[in-house]
Each structure stands twice: as structure tokens, then as C-alpha cells.
Design an enzyme around this catalytic site. Structure first.
Site, mmCIF file in Angstrom:
data_model
loop_
_atom_site.group_PDB
_atom_site.id
_atom_site.type_symbol
_atom_site.label_atom_id
_atom_site.label_comp_id
_atom_site.label_asym_id
_atom_site.label_seq_id
_atom_site.Cartn_x
_atom_site.Cartn_y
_atom_site.Cartn_z
ATOM 1 N N ASN A 1 -3.325 -9.045 5.421
ATOM 2 C CA ASN A 1 -3.523 -9.176 3.980
ATOM 3 C C ASN A 1 -4.889 -9.770 3.666
ATOM 4 O O ASN A 1 -5.448 -10.532 4.449
ATOM 5 C CB ASN A 1 -2.404 -10.034 3.371
ATOM 6 C CG ASN A 1 -1.041 -9.385 3.581
ATOM 7 O OD1 ASN A 1 -0.959 -8.175 3.869
ATOM 8 N ND2 ASN A 1 0.007 -10.171 3.488
ATOM 9 N N PHE B 1 0.825 -1.225 0.000
ATOM 10 C CA PHE B 1 0.000 0.000 0.000
ATOM 11 C C PHE B 1 0.848 1.258 0.000
ATOM 12 O O PHE B 1 0.559 2.207 -0.731
ATOM 13 C CB PHE B 1 -0.931 0.003 1.238
ATOM 14 C CG PHE B 1 -1.942 -1.097 1.190
ATOM 15 C CD1 PHE B 1 -1.687 -2.329 1.813
ATOM 16 C CD2 PHE B 1 -3.126 -0.939 0.504
ATOM 17 C CE1 PHE B 1 -2.615 -3.366 1.752
ATOM 18 C CE2 PHE B 1 -4.062 -1.974 0.442
ATOM 19 C CZ PHE B 1 -3.796 -3.178 1.061
ATOM 20 N N HIS C 1 -7.856 -8.095 8.810
ATOM 21 C CA HIS C 1 -8.577 -7.112 7.990
ATOM 22 C C HIS C 1 -9.534 -7.806 7.045
ATOM 23 O O HIS C 1 -9.858 -7.286 5.983
ATOM 24 C CB HIS C 1 -7.580 -6.210 7.240
ATOM 25 C CG HIS C 1 -6.826 -5.327 8.178
ATOM 26 N ND1 HIS C 1 -5.739 -4.574 7.813
ATOM 27 C CD2 HIS C 1 -6.982 -5.101 9.505
ATOM 28 C CE1 HIS C 1 -5.270 -3.906 8.854
ATOM 29 N NE2 HIS C 1 -5.996 -4.229 9.904
HETATM 30 N N1 APR Z 1 10.377 -7.417 1.845
HETATM 31 C C1 APR Z 1 10.312 -6.811 3.059
HETATM 32 N N2 APR Z 1 9.536 -5.734 3.328
HETATM 33 C C2 APR Z 1 8.778 -5.272 2.308
HETATM 34 C C3 APR Z 1 8.776 -5.847 1.018
HETATM 35 C C4 APR Z 1 9.625 -6.971 0.814
HETATM 36 N N3 APR Z 1 9.683 -7.590 -0.369
HETATM 37 N N4 APR Z 1 7.912 -5.131 0.233
HETATM 38 C C5 APR Z 1 7.402 -4.155 1.012
HETATM 39 N N5 APR Z 1 7.920 -4.227 2.255
HETATM 40 C C6 APR Z 1 7.607 -3.411 3.433
HETATM 41 C C7 APR Z 1 7.468 -1.934 3.150
HETATM 42 O O1 APR Z 1 8.725 -1.296 3.312
HETATM 43 C C8 APR Z 1 6.493 -1.505 4.242
HETATM 44 O O2 APR Z 1 7.174 -1.245 5.464
HETATM 45 O O3 APR Z 1 6.333 -3.837 3.866
HETATM 46 C C9 APR Z 1 5.621 -2.747 4.429
HETATM 47 C C10 APR Z 1 4.285 -2.624 3.716
HETATM 48 O O4 APR Z 1 3.557 -1.617 4.387
HETATM 49 P P1 APR Z 1 2.112 -1.195 3.821
HETATM 50 O O5 APR Z 1 2.206 -0.983 2.358
HETATM 51 O O6 APR Z 1 1.633 -0.084 4.702
HETATM 52 O O7 APR Z 1 1.211 -2.496 4.032
HETATM 53 P P2 APR Z 1 0.550 -2.972 5.388
HETATM 54 O O8 APR Z 1 1.462 -2.702 6.562
HETATM 55 O O9 APR Z 1 0.110 -4.370 5.184
HETATM 56 O O10 APR Z 1 -0.759 -2.008 5.495
HETATM 57 C C11 APR Z 1 -1.592 -2.226 6.597
HETATM 58 O O11 APR Z 1 -3.162 -0.618 5.699
HETATM 59 O O12 APR Z 1 -4.241 0.126 3.826
HETATM 60 C C12 APR Z 1 -4.404 -0.586 4.991
HETATM 61 O O13 APR Z 1 -5.896 -2.318 5.412
HETATM 62 C C13 APR Z 1 -4.766 -1.996 4.650
HETATM 63 O O14 APR Z 1 -3.999 -4.055 5.643
HETATM 64 C C14 APR Z 1 -3.578 -2.804 5.124
HETATM 65 C C15 APR Z 1 -3.005 -1.929 6.214
#
Ligand code: APR
Length: 296
Positions: free
Chosen positions: A121, A47, A140
Site C-alpha cells: 500500500n 484496485f 511499492h
Molecule cells: N477484507 C478482506 N479482503 C479484502 C477486503 C476486506 N475488507 N477488501 C478487499 N479485499 C481483498 C480483495 O478481495 C482482493 O483479493 O483484497 C484484495 C485486494 O487486491 P487488489 O485490489 O489487487 O490490491 P493489491 O493486492 O494490494 O494490489 C497489488 O497492484 O495495482 C498494483 O501496485 C498496485 O500495490 C498494488 C498491487
């Protein structure tokens, strides 16, 4: 925390120490907390990553702000942006494969070391990886089911897949708003309200299972946090439920949340698949991990 603080549990803040901790049987109740970062390698954007994140790429849908795509009041007003996105994410139409990180968690479950996986996720890849459903909390929600946001009537999976595949907005009782436009109205019994997958939108309560299972995080003897920015509460508070002497390992591109503030926090900054492969090497599980992943 200065580095010379005597570690309470691990011999040192390293993956080798974490591997020893597991090999010597000191971790039998491992609690894993995951986010979109563990599915990016499967081709599903996360995201908030600056360039590639979903929120940086929704401009085409001209939303008031990116998060609106998961906002209930915006959805009521205009469900099309969400359903444009759902077409790419919905497990029914999308063909995504679990990653090495999913396979690693499945390996923990097979070795009876997984106390609980809390995931943010909605891609259902944890289930696809063979992790037992009773060891998964989809904090979620997920695309696995859907219902009318007004009368709460459950909407059939097959009809949902058809609507999502056609990029149409499903309505309660009808097949999609396409029917209504054609004046057929709700061909079956239904209120005509908008249908939404059971994923948690901003402003909605998390599933009951999250609150029922939250205490598992307090029972953990090892915490693994993988691929999440820990920006969204109450999920983001989970790592702090761990007891003071419980090691917490972060597999993430960046430092997040309170990870790094405790004596036994181990930060494995970088790609999570690479991180779990390194841990598997230290554990002597690497062949089993690759085999597990290949078979998914
Ligand atoms: N390896 C390690 N870390 C990674 C990788 C990877 N290949 N790809 C991305 N990341 C890290 C990013 O640096 C970031 O810190 O994963 C994290 C993803 O963060 P978000 O995009 O905010 O996703 P998430 O934490 O799951 O979001 C939480 O926000 O939008 C809402 O409900 C939605 O469940 C989601 C919640």
C-alpha cells in the site's frame, strides 16, 4: 492436501490453533504481508475488486487500460490522470484513518512479535497506525517523498502538497505546469521535468529495502497475509518464502496465491477486520485491540 494429512505445526487449521501457537510463544517472528484490502474499510478503494476497485472506476479518465494510471511511459505522455487520482489518495490531502487490521499489526509490534510488515500500500496508514518504521517495508513505495523523473532532483513536500491539493502537475524547478504555462518557466533551479511521488509504477524496480529485507520472510515462524490479491510480482512470491512447517494465515475475501496448498495454511475468508477481531478474541487481546484502534 487432504484434510487427514497430519498437521506439521498447528493442532488444526483454525484461528483457535493459531491463537494457541502465539500464546504458547511459538510465534516470535511474525511476518505480515498486506495489500489494499486492509485499507478499504478506511474508505480507500482497492484496485481489483469488481465493483468498487479503482481499476473498475477509472473509466472517467479514459485510459488505454486502467493500470496505465501507474505506468511510467503513459505518465510521461499524460500525467494528469495520475494526479487526478493522487488528489484522493495523497496522505497530505486525504484524511484517512488506519483500520482495525492496521491496529492489529501495531499490536503485534508493541508485543515485540512483528518481525517485519511487507506492504504494497502507498497510503502510509501503517506509519499512521504507529508501526515502527524499521518494521515496515513499503514494497511499492509511498507518497512520503517525490522527485523529478528526469534529473531525479527531490521535490519539496510542501510544494507537492500544494500541487496535489490544486490538482496540478508539479514540475522540477517550477511549482507546477501552471507556472510554465504562464511563461514564468522554472522559477527555481530545475530541469522542468515531471515530478512523481516515490511510488513504484509498473515497469519500475522495487525499492532496495524490499530486496534487502526479503529474507525476513524466510526467518518467519508465522505468516499473516491480509487483503491482497497476490497478483503483482515479486511481492506475490513472498508467502512462498516461508519454511514448509511455518503456518500461513490468510485474511482475505477470496482465496489467493498458493494459500491453502500447505498443511498448515489457515484460510480466514471474509472481511479482514472481522478476521483479526476473531483472532484477537481467541488471544484475549480484543479490548487492547479496540483501544489501540480507537486511539489512532
Ligand atoms: N477484507 C478482506 N479482503 C479484502 C477486503 C476486506 N475488507 N477488501 C478487499 N479485499 C481483498 C480483495 O478481495 C482482493 O483479493 O483484497 C484484495 C485486494 O487486491 P487488489 O485490489 O489487487 O490490491 P493489491 O493486492 O494490494 O494490489 C497489488 O497492484 O495495482 C498494483 O501496485 C498496485 O500495490 C498494488 C498491487
Amino acid at each position: 492436501i487432504s484434510d487427514d494429512t497430519p498437521p506439521l505445526t498447528l493442532s488444526e487449521r483454525s484461528l483457535a490453533a493459531v491463537a494457541d501457537f502465539i500464546k504458547f510463544g511459538k510465534a516470535r517472528r511474525i511476518v505480515v504481508m498486506t495489500g489494499a484490502g486492509i485499507s478499504t474499510a478506511a474508505g480507500i478503494p482497492d484496485f481489483r475488486s469488481p465493483e468498487t476497485g479503482l481499476y473498475a472506476n477509472l473509466a472517467a479518465l479514459n485510459l488505454p487500460e486502467p493500470e496505465a494510471v501507474f505506468d511510467l511511459s503513459f505518465f510521461r505522455e499524460n500525467p494528469r490522470p495520475f494526479y487526478a487520482l493522487a488528489g484522493e489518495l495523497h496522505p497530505g490531502t486525504a484524511r484517512y484513518r488506519p483500520t482495525v487490521s492496521h491496529a492489529f499489526v501495531a499490536l503485534l509490534a508493541r508485543r515485540r512479535l512483528l518481525h517485519m510488515l511487507f506492504t504494497q500500500n502507498i497510503d502510509c496508514l501503517e506509519r499512521a497506525a504507529g508501526i515502527p518504521p524499521d518494521r515496515i517495508v513499503e514494497a511499492h513505495g509511498s507518497f512520503a517523498s517525490q522527485r523529478c523523473i528526469d534529473c531525479k532532483r527531490v521535490f519539496a513536500d510542501a510544494r507537492m502538497r500544494e500541487c496535489v491539493a490544486r490538482g496540478e502537475v508539479p514540475r522540477c524547478g517550477g511549482d507546477s505546469d501552471h507556472d510554465d504555462d504562464a511563461g514564468h518557466g522554472t522559477s527555481r533551479s530545475g530541469c522542468g521535468g515531471l515530478v512523481k511521488p516515490d511510488i513504484v509504477f509498473f515497469g519500475e524496480a522495487l525499492p532496495r529495502a524490499f530486496f534487502e529485507q526479503m529474507d525476513r520472510a524466510r526467518e518467519a515462524d508465522l505468516i499473516l497475509v491480509m487483503g491482497t490479491s497476490l497478483q503483482v510480482h515479486p511481492f506475490a512470491g513472498l508467502p512462498n518464502f516461508a519454511g514448509e512447517t511455518v503456518p500461513r494465515v490468510l485474511f482475505n475475501l477470496e482465496l489467493v496465491g498458493s494459500l491453502g496448498t500447505r498443511a498448515d495454511d489457515v484460510m480466514v475468508l471474509g472481511d479482514c477486520d472481522a478476521g483479526v477481531r476473531k483472532l484477537a478474541d481467541e488471544l484475549g487481546w480484543r479490548d487492547e485491540l479496540e483501544k489501540t484502534w480507537r486511539e489512532l
